[in-house]
Motif scaffolding. Structure first.
Motif, short mmCIF file in Angstrom:
data_model
loop_
_atom_site.label_atom_id
_atom_site.label_comp_id
_atom_site.label_asym_id
_atom_site.label_seq_id
_atom_site.Cartn_x
_atom_site.Cartn_y
_atom_site.Cartn_z
N LEU A 157 56.41 36.85 35.86
CA LEU A 157 55.33 37.59 36.51
C LEU A 157 55.57 39.09 36.43
CD1 LEU A 157 54.52 35.45 39.70
CD2 LEU A 157 53.58 35.30 37.38
N PRO A 158 54.53 39.86 36.17
CA PRO A 158 54.68 41.31 36.03
C PRO A 158 54.83 42.04 37.36
CG PRO A 158 52.39 40.71 35.74
CD PRO A 158 53.16 39.42 35.86
N ILE A 159 54.58 41.33 38.46
CA ILE A 159 54.71 41.95 39.78
C ILE A 159 55.91 41.32 40.50
CG2 ILE A 159 52.24 42.37 39.94
CD1 ILE A 159 52.16 40.02 42.00
N LYS A 160 56.38 41.99 41.53
CA LYS A 160 57.52 41.47 42.29
C LYS A 160 57.16 41.21 43.75
CE LYS A 160 60.16 41.50 38.76
NZ LYS A 160 60.47 40.20 38.13
N ASP A 161 55.95 41.56 44.17
CA ASP A 161 55.57 41.33 45.57
C ASP A 161 54.87 39.97 45.70
OD1 ASP A 161 53.47 42.28 44.05
OD2 ASP A 161 52.53 43.39 45.69
N ILE A 197 52.20 28.25 32.66
CA ILE A 197 52.14 28.30 34.12
C ILE A 197 52.10 29.75 34.59
CG2 ILE A 197 53.36 27.76 36.26
CD1 ILE A 197 54.42 25.25 34.92
N ALA A 198 52.90 30.61 33.96
CA ALA A 198 52.91 32.03 34.34
C ALA A 198 51.53 32.65 34.15
CB ALA A 198 53.95 32.78 33.51
N ALA A 199 50.87 32.30 33.06
CA ALA A 199 49.52 32.83 32.81
C ALA A 199 48.56 32.39 33.91
CB ALA A 199 49.02 32.36 31.44
N ALA A 200 48.71 31.15 34.37
CA ALA A 200 47.85 30.64 35.45
C ALA A 200 48.16 31.36 36.77
CB ALA A 200 48.04 29.14 35.60
N LEU A 201 49.42 31.63 37.02
CA LEU A 201 49.81 32.33 38.25
C LEU A 201 49.26 33.75 38.25
CD1 LEU A 201 53.53 31.20 38.70
CD2 LEU A 201 51.47 30.14 39.61
#
Length: 268
Positions: free
Chosen positions: A120-124, A223-227
């Motif tokens: 994921l490109p974000i961490k929050d 799955i990452a793309a869906a998230l």
């Protein structure tokens, strides 16, 4: 993954208990006196037709119901209870909250889900894992190894799942197989955006407004793309109400009436 599925399938066939179950199913599903067979998803209906000589007109799909009215109390106050619930569970109320609920983490797809979180490109963000698994410690160790110690919490089996629905923005069901995961419709009734694999029969009640189905195989990349897609749909008062209303027709009383009516008609 395909070889793993074939291996587990062969083990099931060698198990005398499972062979007996298959024989009982075959006798029941192919019995000429069978009036009607209910399945809780079109996915399961398709599987029955592939493996048994059951007339398709005798199979009726009725999706799982949900306590839609009873869940109103918990749904109606999520917006002002979320912050206090997060603090009580030591979660950050400002994170995007993913929720995973299920017993038997491996079959439910927790491994590729954890791996996907690292992309994921974000961490929050935060993932809450609810449910039972005899090897829970191994999954916790994997999360730590992947650098997700501060992004994943394992809460084990919980009787108070409603509070996790109140906190969460999105439920993720990356199952390798589920005839119809009840959490699919429960989460929707609580206003969550749902991400499901195509191997969960519950994906049949998802649409562009209330969730999405992962149509490809369950790699960490898909799955990452869906998230990432789900993150664009944080839970808001308006959006959650729209999602909740999308499953109003699946209230238990309505689904039970369908089942009773179809049963009566099959005997006339």
């Amino acid at each position: 993954a395909l070889m793993e599925k074939k291996f587990h399938a062969s083990k099931l066939l060698l198990n005398p208990i499972h062979r007996t179950i298959i024989e009982i199913e075959k006798a029941a599903f192919e019995n000429p006196n069978l009036k009607i067979l209910f399945t809780n998803s079109h996915m399961v209906k398709k599987e029955v037709l592939e493996h048994y000589a059951t007339p398709p007109e005798k199979i009726q799909v009725i999706h799982n119901g949900v306590e839609w009215d009873e869940m109103e109390k918990h749904f109606s106050n999520w917006s002002y209870k979320k912050e206090s619930l997060c603090h009580s569970l030591q979660l950050n109320p400002f994170d995007f909250h993913f929720l995973f609920i299920g017993n038997g983490y491996k079959r439910k797809g927790l491994i590729p889900l954890l791996e996907a979180l690292t992309l994921l490109p974000i961490k929050d963000f935060h993932l809450s894992v609810i449910g039972k698994d005899k090897n829970c410690g191994k999954f916790q160790a994997l999360a730590q190894k992947l650098g997700l110690k501060n992004h994943v919490s394992f809460f084990g089996p919980r009787a108070d799942s409603s509070q996790f629905y109140q906190i969460a923005d999105s439920l993720v069901i990356p199952s390798y197989y589920d005839p119809f995961a009840n959490v699919t419709v429960e989460a929707l009734a609580m206003g969550l955006y749902v991400v499901s694999s195509k191997y969960n029969g519950g994906h049949e009640i998802l649409n562009e407004e209330n969730g999405m189905t992962i149509e490809a195989d369950l790699s960490k990349e898909t799955i990452a793309a869906a998230l990432i897609h789900a993150i664009a749909y944080p839970k808001t008062i308006d959006r959650s109400l729209q999602i909740r209303n999308s499953v109003k027709h699946l209230d238990f009383s309505h689904q039970l009436a369908l089942l009773i009516d179809a049963t009566i008609k099959s005997r006339t």
